[in-house]
Design a protein around this motif. Structure first.
Motif, short mmCIF file in Angstrom:
data_model
loop_
_atom_site.label_atom_id
_atom_site.label_comp_id
_atom_site.label_asym_id
_atom_site.label_seq_id
_atom_site.Cartn_x
_atom_site.Cartn_y
_atom_site.Cartn_z
N VAL A 8 0.86 -1.18 0.00
CA VAL A 8 0.00 0.00 0.00
C VAL A 8 0.90 1.23 0.00
O VAL A 8 1.75 1.39 0.87
CB VAL A 8 -0.93 0.02 1.24
CG1 VAL A 8 -1.79 1.27 1.23
CG2 VAL A 8 -1.78 -1.25 1.29
N THR A 10 1.10 5.29 0.31
CA THR A 10 0.35 6.43 0.82
C THR A 10 1.16 7.71 0.63
O THR A 10 2.37 7.67 0.44
CB THR A 10 0.02 6.28 2.32
OG1 THR A 10 1.24 6.25 3.06
CG2 THR A 10 -0.78 5.03 2.60
N ILE A 98 -4.54 6.73 0.77
CA ILE A 98 -4.05 5.61 -0.03
C ILE A 98 -4.02 6.04 -1.49
O ILE A 98 -5.02 6.48 -2.04
CB ILE A 98 -4.93 4.36 0.16
CG1 ILE A 98 -4.83 3.87 1.60
CG2 ILE A 98 -4.53 3.26 -0.83
CD1 ILE A 98 -5.76 2.73 1.94
N GLU A 100 -2.23 3.97 -3.90
CA GLU A 100 -2.11 2.79 -4.75
C GLU A 100 -2.02 1.55 -3.87
O GLU A 100 -1.35 1.56 -2.84
CB GLU A 100 -0.85 2.91 -5.62
CG GLU A 100 -0.65 1.81 -6.61
CD GLU A 100 0.60 2.03 -7.44
OE1 GLU A 100 1.21 1.02 -7.81
OE2 GLU A 100 0.98 3.18 -7.69
N THR A 101 -2.68 0.47 -4.29
CA THR A 101 -2.56 -0.81 -3.60
C THR A 101 -2.32 -1.89 -4.63
O THR A 101 -3.00 -1.96 -5.65
CB THR A 101 -3.86 -1.12 -2.81
OG1 THR A 101 -4.11 -0.07 -1.89
CG2 THR A 101 -3.74 -2.43 -2.06
#
Length: 107
Positions: A8, A10, A98, A100-101
């Motif tokens: 993840v 951030t 967030i 991008e995951t």
């Protein structure tokens, strides 16, 4: 049983204010003797921001080497409920969004 690696990403943005009358050369020399060999206010600002990011419990204002610092966070000010040290103020501009995951199944 399935296992996943989850990354993840951030973004955290802070404004770090350091009062040069408090965070002066004498203060930095004492800091260097116990903690890190920082020689500039920029290095301290970076360290303070990085510690804030690692601080999972956001209402904890204690930062190693600095003590309880003043946090101004979306209208809240820890000066109103905490006894922060003089000379350091962290203003939260953006914290923990967030961006991008990525999930990958591990075989």
């Amino acid at each position: 049983m399935k296992k996943f690696k989850v990354e993840v990403t951030t973004t955290n943005t802070y404004e770090i204010e350091l009062d040069e009358d408090v965070i002066n050369e004498e203060w930095m020399q004492e800091f260097r003797e116990t903690f890190y060999s920082f020689n500039s206010l920029e290095e301290h600002a970076q360290q303070i921001a990085e510690q804030r990011v690692r601080n999972v419990e956001r209402n904890n204002t204690f930062l190693e080497g600095y003590g309880r610092v003043r946090i101004k966070d979306y209208g809240f000010d820890s000066k109103n409920w905490d006894s922060p040290v003089e000379g350091i103020t962290v203003t939260v501009i953006d914290e923990g969004e967030i961006t991008e995951t990525e999930v990958v199944e591990i075989q």
